[in-house]
Design a protein around this motif. Sequence first.
Motif, PDB file in Angstrom:
ATOM      1  N   SER A  30       0.825  -1.206   0.000  1.00  0.00           N
ATOM      2  CA  SER A  30       0.000   0.000   0.000  1.00  0.00           C
ATOM      3  C   SER A  30       0.862   1.260   0.000  1.00  0.00           C
ATOM      4  O   SER A  30       0.589   2.215  -0.732  1.00  0.00           O
ATOM      5  N   LYS A  72      -6.434   1.882   0.520  1.00  0.00           N
ATOM      6  CA  LYS A  72      -5.585   0.721   0.778  1.00  0.00           C
ATOM      7  C   LYS A  72      -4.878   0.840   2.129  1.00  0.00           C
ATOM      8  O   LYS A  72      -4.782  -0.151   2.860  1.00  0.00           O
ATOM      9  N   GLU A 129       0.370  -7.823  -3.143  1.00  0.00           N
ATOM     10  CA  GLU A 129      -1.011  -7.784  -2.672  1.00  0.00           C
ATOM     11  C   GLU A 129      -1.707  -9.117  -2.867  1.00  0.00           C
ATOM     12  O   GLU A 129      -2.486  -9.552  -2.019  1.00  0.00           O
TER      13      GLU A 129
END
Length: 152
Positions: A30, A72, A129
């Motif tokens: 992020s 995020k 991710e």
Amino acid sequence: MGANLGINSIALKNGPVFVKIAIVIYWVASLQYLCVTIGGIFIMSEPISKPAIPFGAIIGVAEILITFGALKLFLAFKLLKRKNWARIVVVIVSALLAAFLIQGAINVTMATQHVFFDILKHNYGLFAEIVAASLLLLPQSRGWFEPKGTSA
């Protein structure tokens, strides 16, 4: 009340190793996304003799990308707070990003004749991710997100 505002670091230390790894990976991914986004905005807005992109479009895209980066980071914080809905949203967002990446890479490959895997290899944050989302789906990780009253 004050104890509820802070992150319970003892609970994170006692959590499963997969959860710890997933949360760290998602935080790093992020932050990397937000840094790359801000850097890209500065590059796009460099003063040049004849701008290729209208400044209003740059501002609009910047607002969307920075908002997505803030979302995020918010999700990463909520993962630390053991929110199951955040785990589900992270998995959904990662799956959608993976689908868009694959589709975009296929389109770029067809248009420019670049090798498909050369395009994919520059997306480390997205791969991170996807790994974090996969770790959050493991049975060992699910138990950490259960409310305290329902755990056996």
